[in-house]
Write a protein that holds these residues in place. Structure first.
Motif, short mmCIF file in Angstrom:
data_model
loop_
_atom_site.label_atom_id
_atom_site.label_comp_id
_atom_site.label_asym_id
_atom_site.label_seq_id
_atom_site.Cartn_x
_atom_site.Cartn_y
_atom_site.Cartn_z
N THR A 52 -18.05 47.50 -39.13
CA THR A 52 -19.44 47.08 -39.27
C THR A 52 -19.55 45.63 -38.85
OG1 THR A 52 -19.01 46.49 -41.58
CG2 THR A 52 -19.87 48.70 -41.15
N SER A 53 -20.72 45.07 -38.95
CA SER A 53 -20.95 43.64 -38.67
C SER A 53 -20.67 43.28 -37.23
CB SER A 53 -20.12 42.77 -39.59
OG SER A 53 -20.32 41.41 -39.31
N GLY A 54 -21.50 43.78 -36.33
CA GLY A 54 -21.43 43.33 -34.95
C GLY A 54 -20.23 43.79 -34.17
N HIS A 55 -19.70 44.95 -34.53
CA HIS A 55 -18.51 45.42 -33.82
C HIS A 55 -18.80 45.72 -32.35
CE1 HIS A 55 -14.84 47.74 -32.98
NE2 HIS A 55 -14.34 47.06 -33.98
N GLU A 56 -20.08 45.81 -32.01
CA GLU A 56 -20.42 46.13 -30.62
C GLU A 56 -19.96 45.06 -29.64
OE1 GLU A 56 -23.74 43.54 -32.04
OE2 GLU A 56 -22.63 45.24 -32.88
N ILE A 57 -19.73 43.84 -30.12
CA ILE A 57 -19.27 42.80 -29.19
C ILE A 57 -17.89 43.12 -28.65
CG2 ILE A 57 -20.67 41.06 -30.33
CD1 ILE A 57 -18.12 39.88 -31.51
N TYR A 58 -17.12 43.94 -29.36
CA TYR A 58 -15.79 44.32 -28.89
C TYR A 58 -15.82 45.56 -28.01
CZ TYR A 58 -14.90 41.21 -32.79
OH TYR A 58 -14.94 40.14 -33.65
N GLU A 59 -16.92 46.28 -28.06
CA GLU A 59 -17.04 47.47 -27.23
C GLU A 59 -17.57 47.13 -25.84
OE1 GLU A 59 -15.65 49.83 -28.67
OE2 GLU A 59 -15.71 48.99 -30.69
N ARG A 60 -18.14 45.94 -25.69
CA ARG A 60 -18.60 45.51 -24.37
C ARG A 60 -17.38 45.27 -23.48
NH1 ARG A 60 -20.26 40.75 -23.98
NH2 ARG A 60 -21.88 40.95 -22.40
N ARG A 61 -17.41 45.87 -22.31
CA ARG A 61 -16.28 45.69 -21.40
C ARG A 61 -16.82 45.43 -20.00
NH1 ARG A 61 -10.90 48.53 -21.29
NH2 ARG A 61 -11.94 50.15 -20.11
N PRO A 62 -16.10 44.64 -19.21
CA PRO A 62 -16.53 44.45 -17.82
C PRO A 62 -16.30 45.70 -17.01
CG PRO A 62 -14.39 43.45 -18.17
CD PRO A 62 -14.86 43.94 -19.52
N ASP A 63 -17.15 45.92 -16.04
CA ASP A 63 -16.93 47.05 -15.14
C ASP A 63 -15.54 46.91 -14.53
OD1 ASP A 63 -18.60 49.21 -13.33
OD2 ASP A 63 -16.99 48.20 -12.22
N GLN A 64 -14.75 47.97 -14.63
CA GLN A 64 -13.34 47.88 -14.26
C GLN A 64 -13.11 47.78 -12.76
OE1 GLN A 64 -10.64 47.81 -16.95
NE2 GLN A 64 -12.63 46.97 -17.49
N GLY A 65 -14.12 48.14 -11.95
CA GLY A 65 -14.00 47.92 -10.51
C GLY A 65 -14.34 46.49 -10.15
N LEU A 66 -15.43 46.00 -10.69
CA LEU A 66 -15.87 44.64 -10.37
C LEU A 66 -14.88 43.60 -10.88
CD1 LEU A 66 -19.70 44.95 -11.12
CD2 LEU A 66 -18.52 45.15 -8.91
N THR A 67 -14.24 43.87 -12.01
CA THR A 67 -13.33 42.87 -12.57
C THR A 67 -12.09 42.68 -11.71
OG1 THR A 67 -12.39 42.11 -14.67
CG2 THR A 67 -11.87 44.34 -14.02
N MET A 68 -11.80 43.63 -10.82
CA MET A 68 -10.67 43.48 -9.93
C MET A 68 -10.99 42.56 -8.76
SD MET A 68 -9.31 47.43 -9.97
CE MET A 68 -7.83 47.15 -9.00
N VAL A 69 -12.28 42.42 -8.45
CA VAL A 69 -12.70 41.61 -7.30
C VAL A 69 -12.98 40.17 -7.69
CG1 VAL A 69 -14.56 41.30 -5.59
CG2 VAL A 69 -13.62 43.59 -6.06
N TYR A 70 -13.58 39.97 -8.87
CA TYR A 70 -14.09 38.65 -9.23
C TYR A 70 -13.19 37.93 -10.22
CZ TYR A 70 -18.28 40.49 -7.04
OH TYR A 70 -19.17 41.04 -6.16
#
Length: 868
Positions: free
Chosen positions: A430-448
């Motif tokens: 509980t308590s804002g656990h969604e901040i840990y579920e946010r992930r960068p797009d796994q394709g874009l993170t390989m480029v940038y």
């Protein structure tokens, strides 16, 4: 001119007015007071330059009335007490005097008197005049031969926060990876003034020309000193949390003495800063027993250093940051501050790694779990509220927020799920656990790169509102110019925090792209933020927002007047990003279609076709993979735009130089085909079946994909592995499939990753298949990373003792399960770390754990029921 809403804040009340059409003027005259000081004159010159710059519109600065051109807008600019004409105009129009209470310090009035073509621009003080100029520039519509201003313009406002600042400069990533040219001194000054015109009043800087330039506009400066960083012999070295060098142990008397002398040497000859920040250090100090609690050692040394600074600069305000300190360190500082008045200290600084209620990269080692009892608005605001509660009233809470990295940072995508801290604690569900579920797009993170050009309006608006209510302001961390929108928005919110995110984005777009292009660019910025985030239900190849962003930014070009477009490096950056995102999407789609085609070909061959021919044809298709014509055009467009933006302002997207990737694991597919080509019979069939139906464990079997947010229903111990350091592409081979690249792990626990199965067939035989791979480490971490194997158990039966794990490229390992382990219908698969891993002195174990040490590690598990 289209209508829009704009907000101003005065005495805590938000006033909404509607911008309407105004008169157009063919020239502008800026009149300052006869007693205008040097800052007022510099602001007038700045305003004159910014108005004339796009098209050469006749604009002049004068002290007294003269014979000006006809159809000219007259701007009366300055502090009323220094400007008799401005003062008289305020009195004649019965406009209340500007004071420190109304609208407030650093406030201003910008009011159009349409009847006589006069624009009043009155500042409460020097900086108020500068911010009045900023408001004028945001409101003016500068055209090729005229300037238009709303005849209803009436803004009376002052900032909501006392401290509004940032860092400035080009990043090493921009220079090394994006290959940009160096800024000229004039360009650096322009960046400073851009943020100042948006409301900033403080800049982190060193002594020299830029310090003098900042002060010449009446702005404030921040210097810094590393109480625990500096040169020294090896015996002075701190036991830094991840073993980095350059940190000193403050329990070594000679090191303390040397640091005090270094402080004296620096500040004896330095200019007087408004603020000096003592950062706890990115490494968070020294882990040795003599320094425990390190926070107390640190703050006592800072007190002595503050005395040195105040000897030479008695007006300088001193604050420190508790970056990566643990609970004991913070509590020791609280007790120290509460013992007696510490008048030398102005404030407590809150920066990356300071938060005791969120698990962000940097690995703060302990957390305040008690604060989650009633979590309020969630994790970000819990610890600032607690700090403020424990601070004596004489001290302020000031922020050093990190809004410059899009991943692996204080408020960024955390890259992968957080690891357990030293106490074994993980964030509550509980308590804002969604901040840990946010992930960068796994394709874009390989480029940038981590320092890439991006904009995050909605999420950072949320972070701002969660955090800033507890402090007096923020001097944000910026590692370059790629975070332009984020930093600009932060300054505007520090001025008027109740402004909606839509209004902030709208204002930004009108300021930087013009009123006609603003709606398109605003929509593009919101779309860009959405595109960056991984959406499990919508993979990159299906994200319609990629095309939408490209179209929006492309269309905006036609709405930006030529006089603004020709030098608009910022639009070019947005267009580069849009083109490179689309290129990446097409590359991933191309690879996905190739993989699907190979899978279909092999499937047909297994069903009765020519297997050898299918393998050869598939390998030939992998060899023939090349950039499509559409991809080439996008790459060329991004390259051309990058050359232009670099020439205009020394900025470019580094992703242009990093487009070639194996996004989906074609390397594994090639290896599987090559192995199948050399195999025969059932071995060949087994290899090819994995290509066709990779996850299938067969009838009565189970498959677990151990990674972040993956389906792993049988895991009962372990947590996703975050690689332990900022994402480094070399750590794992891109040839791995995505499911092979992510994994679960444990650290120094005696029991490792564990899976538990129920309702098994007691009469059947089972086999278990693992995907194992271990990361490569950078040299500064590798020397302490001795883990290379693990033991595998089925219930209490050893399947493999010290089973080696391959480095970088994954492999499969299959074992028969003794039937005695499954006869009761249940099975526990457990991994245990090697005996020589995570042993030794406490400090060495802590450094190992903090820098990404793992005891057990596994990517995938198949439990397969064997045929009778």
């Amino acid at each position: 001119m289209r209508s829009r809403l704009f907000c101003s804040v005065a005495c805590g009340v938000v006033f909404i007015a509607t911008m309407t059409h105004g008169a157009e003027y063919e020239s502008v005259t800026i009149r300052v007071g006869a007693e205008a000081d040097s800052v007022e004159l510099k602001v007038a010159e700045l305003l004159q330059q910014r108005i004339a710059e796009p098209s050469g519109l006749p604009t002049r600065v004068e002290r007294t009335a003269g014979d000006g051109p006809t159809n000219s807008l007259l701007i009366l600019l300055g502090i009323p007490a220094h400007h008799s004409e401005l003062q008289k105009q305020l009195e004649d129009d019965q406009i209340p005097a500007l004071t420190q209470r109304d609208p407030g310090p650093e406030g201003f009035l910008v009011k159009m008197l349409a009847d006589n073509d006069v624009l009043l621009a009155a500042g409460v003080d020097q900086r108020g005049v500068l911010y009045a100029a900023g408001e004028i520039l945001r409101q003016l519509d500068i055209k090729e031969k005229s300037v238009e201003i709303p005849d209803t313009l009436d803004v009376r406002t002052a900032p909501a926060f006392a401290i509004r600042g940032t860092q400035y400069g080009q990043s090493g990533v921009a220079k090394k990876l994006a290959k940009v040219r160096d800024w000229t001194p004039a360009e650096t000054q322009r960046v400073i003034l851009d943020y100042a015109l948006a409301g900033a009043n403080t800049f982190s800087t060193g002594p020299g020309p830029m310090f003098d330039f900042i002060k010449s506009f009446g702005l404030m400066t921040q210097g810094g000193f590393g109480a625990n960083t500096g040169p020294g012999p090896p015996e002075w070295n701190a036991k830094e949390s991840i073993g980095r060098i350059g940190y000193l142990c403050l329990s070594v008397p000679e090191a303390r003495t040397a640091q005090l002398k270094r402080c004296e040497d620096q500040f004896r000859s330095s200019p007087t800063y408004d603020f000096v920040k003592f950062h706890g250090g990115d490494g968070g100090g020294c882990e040795c027993d003599l320094c425990d609690p390190y926070g107390l050692k640190f703050i006592k040394l800072v007190e002595k250093m503050a005395a040195i600074i105040h000897k030479y600069h008695p007006t300088t305000k001193i604050y420190f940051t508790n970056q990566k300190f643990d609970n004991a360190d913070d509590n020791a500082i609280f007790e120290y501050l509460q013992e007696q008045p510490r008048d030398w200290l102005w404030g407590w600084g809150y920066g990356p790694g300071s938060d005791a209620t969120s698990w962000q990269p940097g690995h703060r080692q302990t957390h305040r779990m008690d604060l989650f009892r009633y979590p309020g608005f969630g994790p970000y605001g819990l610890y600032p509220r607690e700090i403020l509660r424990q601070l004596p009233p004489r001290h302020q809470l000031v922020y050093y927020n990190e809004i410059t990295h899009w991943r692996y940072a204080q408020h960024a995508y955390i890259q992968m799920y957080p690891r357990a801290d030293r106490d074994g604690e993980l964030p509550p569900r509980t308590s804002g656990h969604e901040i840990y579920e946010r992930r960068p797009d796994q394709g874009l993170t390989m480029v940038y790169d981590r320092l890439t050009f991006y904009a995050w309006p909605r999420f950072y608006h949320r972070v701002f509102n969660d955090l800033m209510r507890y402090g007096v302001g923020d001097i944000t961390h910026s590692s370059g110019h790629h975070d332009h929108f984020n930093q600009w928005m932060w300054q505007r919110l520090l001025w008027a925090p109740r402004t909606s995110v839509e209004d902030v984005v709208d204002e930004y777009c009108q300021t930087w792209f013009g009123r006609e292009a603003a709606p398109l660019m605003a929509e593009a910025i919101f779309q860009l933020e959405e595109n960056l985030e991984e959406a499990p239900a919508t993979p990159l190849i299906e994200k319609e927002g990629i095309d939408r962003n490209f179209i929006l930014v492309s269309q905006a070009k036609d709405e930006i007047p030529e006089i603004h477009l020709r030098n608009n490096w910022l639009w070019r950056l947005f267009m580069q990003k849009a083109a490179l995102d689309k290129y990446t999407q097409l590359a991933v789609r191309q690879q996905t279609e190739l993989q699907t085609g190979i899978e279909n070909s092999i499937s047909k061959a297994l069903a009765g076709g020519d297997v050898a021919a299918a393998i050869d044809h598939s390998l030939a298709n992998l060899d023939a993979l090349a950039e499509s014509a559409e991809m080439a055009l996008l790459r060329e467009e991004a390259g051309k735009l990058g050359e232009e933006s670099n020439a205009l302002f020394g900025v470019r997207n580094e992703g242009y130089f990093n487009l070639k990737h194996d996004f989906i694991g074609l390397g594994w597919l090639r290896r599987q085909l090559e192995q199948a080509k050399q195999a025969n019979g059932t071995d060949q069939v087994e290899l090819l079946k994995m290509i066709v139906d990779y996850e299938n464990p067969g009838p009565g079997g189970f498959y677990d994909n151990l990674g972040t947010n993956n389906r792993a229903p049988h895991v009962v111990k372990g947590y996703p592995y975050d690689h332990g350091q900022p994402y480094v592409s070399m750590m794992l081979s891109e040839g791995n499939r995505p499911s092979q690249r992510s994994m679960h792990f444990t650290q120094d626990e005696s029991k490792g990753v564990t899976l538990k199965y129920h309702d098994l067939d007691p009469n059947a035989r089972y086999r278990v298949r693992f995907t194992f791979v271990r990361p490569w480490y950078q040299s500064r971490y590798a020397e302490r990373m001795n883990q290379k194997s693990q033991t595998i158990l089925a219930d209490d039966l050893v399947l493999a003792e010290d089973q080696p794990l391959p480095e970088r490229m994954s492999e499969f390992f299959t074992f028969d399960i003794p039937q005695t382990a499954t006869r009761d219908g249940e099975l526990t698969i457990q991994l245990r770390k090697a005996k020589d891993v995570a042993n030794g002195p406490r400090v060495e174990r802590e450094q190992w754990r903090n820098s990404g040490g793992w005891g057990t590690l596994v990517s995938e598990v198949w439990l397969m029921k064997q045929d009778d």
